[in-house]
Design an enzyme around this catalytic site. Structure first.
Site, short mmCIF file in Angstrom:
data_model
loop_
_atom_site.label_atom_id
_atom_site.label_comp_id
_atom_site.label_asym_id
_atom_site.label_seq_id
_atom_site.Cartn_x
_atom_site.Cartn_y
_atom_site.Cartn_z
N ASP A 167 -6.54 0.21 0.10
CA ASP A 167 -6.81 0.74 1.96
C ASP A 167 -8.54 0.38 2.62
OD1 ASP A 167 -8.33 2.87 0.14
OD2 ASP A 167 -7.38 4.58 1.01
N LYS A 218 0.89 -1.23 0.40
CA LYS A 218 -0.21 -0.09 0.08
C LYS A 218 0.65 1.54 0.31
CE LYS A 218 -3.37 2.61 3.16
NZ LYS A 218 -3.72 2.78 3.90
#
Length: 220
Positions: free
Chosen positions: A146, A128
């Site tokens: 996310d 991420k």
């Protein structure tokens, strides 16, 4: 959906993308305030399980106290912990930030690397965080998964996966490449304003007729 997209499904994806573009525009923007690649890297490490708004409050003073990558690398861990205490998991994040910045100074000539392999090798950096850097700093098409992207993508029927990396690869098959970065920006905005986790306002959502989870879905 990603494995066997029908023509009807591809058309629905196109409609969703167009609705998102019409509502939120096509300008790239980053919600974490920063003036350099290394500042964004640190801010993104801090943002894990924390709001961008809280991170921006903390980094406003943090980047004044530690104005260079080297100053973070030389920071006292206990002192840095206190500097970021209002952010969750501050002890582990302080440890990772110091280890990460030391390695950047010693092995990467004080530059944030571009490849995902180098990025994820840094302390505190997962896919991420790496994709945030690759997308915002190096303009590589990538998808940041996310909590908002995971939750809303499942509602839209784009994925049934739970693992963020698997979701990333599924979305890469579903979405047009020129919207990989924009999708994350759009979905974060949607997830914070309308499709919130606790109280999704389906009745006012501009995607309600395209979302199977809304109760207003109209299959075409």
């Amino acid at each position: 959906m990603a494995k066997r997209m029908t023509k009807t499904e591809r058309e629905r994806v196109s409609r969703i993308i167009k609705l998102l573009d019409n509502e939120y525009g096509t300008e790239y923007r980053c919600y974490l305030e920063h003036n350099s690649a290394w500042q964004l890297l640190i801010a993104t490490i801090l943002s894990a399980q924390c709001t961008d708004a809280r991170v921006n409050i903390v980094t406003k003073d943090l980047f004044v106290k530690y104005p260079t990558l080297e100053s973070f690398a030389l920071a006292d861990q206990k002192e840095l912990e206190q500097d970021i205490r209002s952010i969750g998991f501050y002890r582990n994040k302080a440890k990772n930030i110091i280890a990460c910045t030391k390695r950047l100074v010693l092995e990467f000539n004080s530059e944030v690397p571009e490849s995902i392999e180098d990025l994820v090798s840094l302390a505190g950096v997962g896919r991420k965080t790496a994709n945030v850097i690759r997308g915002n700093v190096f303009n590589h098409p990538c998808i940041v998964v996310d909590t908002h992207v995971k939750r809303i993508s499942k509602k839209l029927g784009f994925t049934n996966e739970e693992d963020p990396e698997k979701i990333e690869y599924e979305l890469m098959k579903v979405l047009p490449e020129d919207h990989w970065i924009l999708y994350n920006i759009h979905i974060i905005t949607l997830g914070r304003s309308i499709c919130t986790a606790r109280n999704p306002q389906c009745e006012i959502c501009f995607l309600k007729e395209e979302c199977p989870a809304s109760g207003f879905y109209k299959k075409k």
